[in-house]
Motif scaffolding. Structure first.
Motif, PDB file in Angstrom:
ATOM      1  N   GLN A 130     -28.066  -2.188   1.634  1.00 31.50           N
ATOM      2  CA  GLN A 130     -29.154  -3.451   0.293  1.00 31.50           C
ATOM      3  C   GLN A 130     -30.155  -3.841   1.504  1.00 31.50           C
ATOM      4  OE1 GLN A 130     -26.603  -6.652  -0.263  1.00 31.50           O
ATOM      5  NE2 GLN A 130     -28.517  -8.023  -0.835  1.00 31.50           N
ATOM      6  N   TRP A 131     -31.474  -3.728   0.447  1.00 33.14           N
ATOM      7  CA  TRP A 131     -32.400  -4.657   1.099  1.00 33.14           C
ATOM      8  C   TRP A 131     -33.358  -5.553   0.093  1.00 33.14           C
ATOM      9  CZ3 TRP A 131     -34.728  -4.777   5.612  1.00 33.14           C
ATOM     10  CH2 TRP A 131     -35.654  -4.870   5.638  1.00 33.14           C
ATOM     11  N   GLY A 132     -33.164  -7.075   0.280  1.00 36.02           N
ATOM     12  CA  GLY A 132     -33.585  -7.753  -0.355  1.00 36.02           C
ATOM     13  C   GLY A 132     -32.263  -8.248  -1.900  1.00 36.02           C
ATOM     14  N   SER A 133     -32.632  -7.676  -3.148  1.00 35.50           N
ATOM     15  CA  SER A 133     -32.008  -7.263  -3.976  1.00 35.50           C
ATOM     16  C   SER A 133     -31.881  -6.917  -4.327  1.00 35.50           C
ATOM     17  CB  SER A 133     -32.169  -9.127  -5.124  1.00 35.50           C
ATOM     18  OG  SER A 133     -33.681  -7.916  -5.826  1.00 35.50           O
ATOM     19  N   ASN A 134     -32.177  -5.476  -3.569  1.00 33.57           N
ATOM     20  CA  ASN A 134     -31.470  -4.495  -3.951  1.00 33.57           C
ATOM     21  C   ASN A 134     -30.517  -4.001  -4.085  1.00 33.57           C
ATOM     22  OD1 ASN A 134     -31.876  -1.451  -5.100  1.00 33.57           O
ATOM     23  ND2 ASN A 134     -34.075  -1.474  -4.528  1.00 33.57           N
ATOM     24  N   THR A 135     -29.612  -3.196  -4.073  1.00 35.05           N
ATOM     25  CA  THR A 135     -28.702  -3.208  -4.025  1.00 35.05           C
ATOM     26  C   THR A 135     -28.453  -1.059  -4.647  1.00 35.05           C
ATOM     27  OG1 THR A 135     -26.950  -3.714  -5.742  1.00 35.05           O
ATOM     28  CG2 THR A 135     -27.010  -5.138  -3.927  1.00 35.05           C
ATOM     29  N   ASP A 136     -29.081  -0.973  -4.759  1.00 34.71           N
ATOM     30  CA  ASP A 136     -28.970   0.882  -5.340  1.00 34.71           C
ATOM     31  C   ASP A 136     -30.221   1.854  -5.010  1.00 34.71           C
ATOM     32  OD1 ASP A 136     -28.695   3.358  -6.493  1.00 34.71           O
ATOM     33  OD2 ASP A 136     -28.805   2.618  -8.679  1.00 34.71           O
ATOM     34  N   ASP A 185     -31.823  -0.602   9.101  1.00 39.10           N
ATOM     35  CA  ASP A 185     -32.634  -1.772   7.885  1.00 39.10           C
ATOM     36  C   ASP A 185     -31.693  -2.070   6.421  1.00 39.10           C
ATOM     37  OD1 ASP A 185     -35.469  -2.232   9.973  1.00 39.10           O
ATOM     38  OD2 ASP A 185     -35.844  -0.668   8.523  1.00 39.10           O
ATOM     39  N   ILE A 186     -31.234  -0.966   6.075  1.00 35.58           N
ATOM     40  CA  ILE A 186     -30.459  -1.367   4.782  1.00 35.58           C
ATOM     41  C   ILE A 186     -29.375  -1.068   5.134  1.00 35.58           C
ATOM     42  CG2 ILE A 186     -32.638  -0.083   3.363  1.00 35.58           C
ATOM     43  CD1 ILE A 186     -30.734   2.522   3.048  1.00 35.58           C
ATOM     44  N   ALA A 187     -29.028  -1.019   5.760  1.00 31.02           N
ATOM     45  CA  ALA A 187     -26.991  -0.258   6.287  1.00 31.02           C
ATOM     46  C   ALA A 187     -27.255  -0.747   7.408  1.00 31.02           C
ATOM     47  CB  ALA A 187     -26.915   1.431   5.531  1.00 31.02           C
ATOM     48  N   PRO A 188     -27.507  -2.145   8.171  1.00 30.78           N
ATOM     49  CA  PRO A 188     -27.278  -2.320   9.557  1.00 30.78           C
ATOM     50  C   PRO A 188     -25.947  -2.437   9.799  1.00 30.78           C
ATOM     51  CG  PRO A 188     -27.235  -4.136   7.704  1.00 30.78           C
ATOM     52  CD  PRO A 188     -27.506  -3.143   7.231  1.00 30.78           C
ATOM     53  N   THR A 189     -24.286  -2.418   8.979  1.00 33.97           N
ATOM     54  CA  THR A 189     -23.180  -2.156   9.332  1.00 33.97           C
ATOM     55  C   THR A 189     -23.045  -0.922   9.964  1.00 33.97           C
ATOM     56  OG1 THR A 189     -22.300  -2.269   7.256  1.00 33.97           O
ATOM     57  CG2 THR A 189     -23.033  -4.245   8.052  1.00 33.97           C
ATOM     58  N   ARG A 190     -23.747  -0.014   9.006  1.00 33.12           N
ATOM     59  CA  ARG A 190     -23.021   1.787   9.185  1.00 33.12           C
ATOM     60  C   ARG A 190     -24.316   2.309  10.107  1.00 33.12           C
ATOM     61  NH1 ARG A 190     -23.523   4.336   5.371  1.00 33.12           N
ATOM     62  NH2 ARG A 190     -24.791   3.310   3.764  1.00 33.12           N
ATOM     63  N   LYS A 191     -25.235   1.669  10.170  1.00 31.69           N
ATOM     64  CA  LYS A 191     -26.755   3.092  11.054  1.00 31.69           C
ATOM     65  C   LYS A 191     -27.219   2.906  11.668  1.00 31.69           C
ATOM     66  CE  LYS A 191     -25.153   6.680   7.984  1.00 31.69           C
ATOM     67  NZ  LYS A 191     -24.576   7.638   8.370  1.00 31.69           N
TER      68      LYS A 191
END
Length: 312
Positions: A130-136, A185-191
């Motif tokens: 996710q980045w901002g409100s964008n989840t795709d 930045d978009i996947a802080p828990t994984r990458k």
């Protein structure tokens, strides 16, 4: 006639062999082209179903096609490191159907660029994020992979090629400076890519991403004479670093260093703060780099305070 057919067949076989010998990815290139043809056929299908056919909806008898449309355009660029040991290994990974991963571009350590997919197609590089409100993220972004095992520094040739590519993409698709980001930045828990040696500051100085004003005072405001200059040559990227950033093991308790809560500031930048410690770590991987942990020191808070306002 049989002899002629045999000769033609022989030539065809030889041509295939020569083609494969010249490009080891010739077989997967053929699969690529076949998929493009399939997608092109889908784009040519005109709604709705012809009159008289069974339809789920009550379509009008006449179909009216709008004259005002275009292809979708990417609005984000996500930068990765490959976490593999060679560019050949990465190219193979991205051409195996079972891996279900891909990217638009791969840049080797020698600066060589492989474009693996048209910019307007959806690559499978971001995964859940996710980045901002964008989840795709995949539907809105271009993915760029840098040949790097995840621990080494990025080569000057590699960064020079990346900067050239980013300039082209930014101009072509009018991508905002703030929308050049990393996988972490978009996947802080994984990458955690690109790794902490990646020159985000240089990219920001060139217009690809944002950076905080330096130096900053005690409450995170830019001091007179703060540098936001551009014009650094790609060959000089190694001189643009964060090595001078002070480090500390203490977590700041001073509320004056940040105008809003850390969660709100990080959310304004674009981070998913559902897991706040992971978001803090991703923020520090991008903007602090000398200490990548879940603590926010006085310096970190000043940086965050200065930076989040640039995203408003």
């Amino acid at each position: 006639m049989k002899r002629i057919n045999a000769i033609i067949l022989s030539f065809a076989i030889i041509s295939v062999i020569v083609s494969c010998a010249g490009n080891p990815y010739a077989p997967t290139n053929r699969v690529h082209k076949k998929q493009i043809k399939t997608l092109t056929k889908e784009l040519k299908v005109l709604p709705p179903p012809p009159p008289g056919t069974t339809a789920k909806f009550n379509y009008a008898e006449d179909w009216v096609g709008t004259t005002n449309f275009s292809l979708r355009r990417p609005n984000l660029v996500v930068i990765h490191h490959t976490a593999q040991n060679s560019v050949d290994q990465t190219l193979k990974t991205f051409t195996l159907p079972r891996t279900q991963v891909s990217s638009h571009y791969v840049i080797g350590r020698n600066g060589e660029i492989y474009q693996m997919l048209n910019d307007l197609y959806r690559a499978w590089h971001g995964g859940s994020g996710q980045w901002g409100s964008n989840t795709d993220i995949n539907s809105a972004s271009i993915g760029i992979e840098l040949d790097n095992n995840g621990f080494e520094e990025f080569s000057p040739l590699q960064i020079a090629s990346l900067l050239n590519l980013l300039e082209d993409l930014k101009t072509k698709y009018k991508i905002p400076a703030a929308n050049f980001i990393g996988h972490s930045d978009i996947a802080p828990t994984r990458k955690n890519d690109p790794n902490r040696t990646f020159p985000w500051k240089l990219l920001a100085l060139k217009g690809f991403g944002l950076w905080y004003d330096e130096p900053i005072d005690i409450i995170g405001k830019p001091l007179e004479g703060s540098s936001t200059a551009v014009g650094i040559e790609p060959s000089e990227f190694s001189s643009v670093s964060n090595d001078s950033v002070p480090t500390s093991d203490s977590v700041s308790q001073n509320p004056e260093l940040l105008d809003v809560s850390p969660a709100i500031a990080l959310k304004i930048i674009g981070y998913d703060v559902t897991d706040l410690p992971a978001a803090i770590k991703a923020f520090k991987l991008h903007f602090i780099q000398t200490e990548v942990d879940t603590n926010l020191t006085d310096h970190d808070l000043r940086v965050l305070n200065n930076l989040y306002k640039k995203y408003l």
